[in-house]
Design a protein around this motif. Structure first.
Motif, short mmCIF file in Angstrom:
data_model
loop_
_atom_site.label_atom_id
_atom_site.label_comp_id
_atom_site.label_asym_id
_atom_site.label_seq_id
_atom_site.Cartn_x
_atom_site.Cartn_y
_atom_site.Cartn_z
N ALA A 62 0.85 -1.19 0.00
CA ALA A 62 0.00 0.00 0.00
C ALA A 62 0.89 1.24 0.00
O ALA A 62 2.03 1.21 0.45
N PHE A 63 0.33 2.33 -0.52
CA PHE A 63 1.07 3.61 -0.51
C PHE A 63 0.82 4.32 0.82
O PHE A 63 -0.31 4.33 1.31
N PRO A 64 1.88 4.90 1.42
CA PRO A 64 3.28 4.93 0.98
C PRO A 64 4.00 3.64 1.33
O PRO A 64 3.83 3.10 2.42
N LYS A 65 4.78 3.15 0.38
CA LYS A 65 5.50 1.90 0.59
C LYS A 65 6.71 2.11 1.50
O LYS A 65 7.06 3.24 1.87
N LYS A 66 7.34 0.97 1.87
CA LYS A 66 8.59 1.00 2.62
C LYS A 66 9.59 0.07 1.97
O LYS A 66 9.21 -0.85 1.23
N CYS A 67 10.85 0.29 2.25
CA CYS A 67 11.87 -0.69 1.87
C CYS A 67 11.41 -2.07 2.30
O CYS A 67 10.89 -2.25 3.41
#
Length: 294
Positions: A119-124
Motif C-alpha cells: 500500500a502507498f506509501p511503501k517501505k523498503c
C-alpha cells in the motif's frame, strides 16, 4: 508492438539463456557506467539507492514517479545496450497511474518495470511495518501495466511483500496469482532463510528474481546455489551504495569528522543517515487518530 532489439527484447534474450543474471544496483550515471564497463549483463535501478544517494531520503515512499523516471533515463543512457530492470514501487497510484508510469519508464529506456503489492506509501522491503493492498487490487495494476506497454517485450516484474506481514505461504500464493495474471518475472521479497528461498523456487511457477540486500533479512546466497534452484535474476541493490557509504564515512573520519557511533551498514542504518527517524516522526504526528499536541 514488438521491437526485436529493444531493451526488453535484450533482457528476454538473457532470460531465455542459461545461468543466473546478476544485476548490480545503480542509482546514477557513474554507477551505471561502472556496471557496463565491468561486463555485467544487466543492471537494477534501485529505488532505495535513488532515494538515499540521489535525494537524501529514506526509502519510505517519498519519491515521485517523475524523479524515478529521470534517474532511469540517466542510467539507461549510461548503460547503453545493458538492459535496466527498474524499480517502480507501487506504480505511484492506481491502475491509471500505473499506465502512465509504464509508458514513462519505457520512454526512459528501461527493459523491465518492477511493481509491488504494498500500500502507498511503501517501505523498503527489509523494514518492518509494511502494509499490502489486496491481491485482487494488485492484479488490476498488473493488467494495467501489461496493457500499457508500447513494446510487448518490456518485462513486467511483480513483487510481493506478503512474507513480512502475512507469512511465506501467502507470499507464495500471491506470487502464483500474479504469474497467472500475466507477470513475466516474480519477486518474493525478503525470504528469511535458505528453506524459504528453496520453497519459493519449488512452489512458484514462473521465472524468479531474488533480492540480495546487504545487511537485510535474506541470507546472502551463492550465485551457483540460486542458479541451481532455478532463480533467473539476482539483484544486488547495495553493491555500489554500501561500499560508497562506508568509504565516505571513513574518508570523512580521516579528515577529522566523527561518524555516527551507532551506524550499521544495513537498510535501517543507511536510512537513518538520511533522516528515517525524522520522517517517521512526521508520519506519526499526522497519523489518523493521533491527538494534537497540547
Amino acid at each position: 508492438m514488438t521491437t526485436t532489439n529493444s531493451p526488453g527484447a535484450r533482457l528476454r534474450h538473457l532470460l531465455a539463456g542459461p545461468g543466473l543474471i546478476t544485476a548490480p544496483g545503480v542509482y546514477d550515471g557513474l554507477g551505471a557506467h561502472l556496471v557496463a564497463r565491468c561486463g555485467f549483463s544487466a543492471a537494477y535501478l534501485t529505488g532505495a539507492g535513488v532515494a538515499a544517494a540521489g535525494y537524501g531520503l529514506p526509502d519510505i515512499g517519498l519519491l515521485t514517479a517523475t524523479e524515478m523516471v529521470d534517474r532511469a533515463r540517466v542510467a539507461a543512457e549510461a548503460l547503453g545496450d545493458v538492459p535496466l530492470i527498474a524499480d517502480a514501487d507501487t506504480g505511484y497510484g492506481g491502475p491509471m497511474h500505473v499506465v502512465r508510469t509504464v509508458r514513462a519508464y519505457e520512454q526512459a529506456g528501461v527493459a523491465a518495470v518492477q511493481l509491488e503489492d504494498q500500500a502507498f506509501p511503501k517501505k523498503c522491503g527489509h523494514l518492518p511495518g509494511k502494509e499490502l493492498v489486496s491481491a485482487r487490487e494488485f492484479e488490476d495494476k498488473l493488467r494495467a501495466a501489461l496493457d500499457a506497454r508500447a513494446d510487448e517485450n518490456t518485462v513486467i516484474v511483480a513483487r510481493t511483500d506478503a512474507r513480512g506481514p502475512l507469512g511465506i505461504h501467502e507470499a507464495v500464493d500471491r506470487a502464483n496469482r500474479y504469474a497467472a495474471a500475466g507477470a513475466d518475472v516474480l519477486f518474493v521479497e525478503a525470504p528469511r532463510d535458505v528453506d524459504e528461498i528453496e520453497q519459493i523456487a519449488a512452489q512458484v511457477e514462473a521465472p524468479l528474481l531474488i533480492n540480495m540486500v546487504y545487511g537485510g533479512l535474506t541470507p546472502d546466497t551463492a550465485p551457483g546455489t540460486l542458479s541451481a534452484l532455478g532463480y533467473r535474476i539476482a539483484i544486488h541493490p547495495g553493491a555500489l551504495l554500501v561500499p560508497g557509504v562506508l568509504a565516505g564515512l571513513d574518508a570523512l573520519r580521516r579528515l577529522g569528522g566523527t561518524p555516527p557511533a551507532d551506524f550499521t551498514p544495513g537498510p535501517r542504518g543507511l536510512f537513518d543517515l538520511v533522516g528515517l527517524r525524522e520522517w517517521s516522526a512526521v508520519a506519526e504526528r499526522y497519523r489518523a487518530g493521533t491527538p494534537d499536541p497540547a
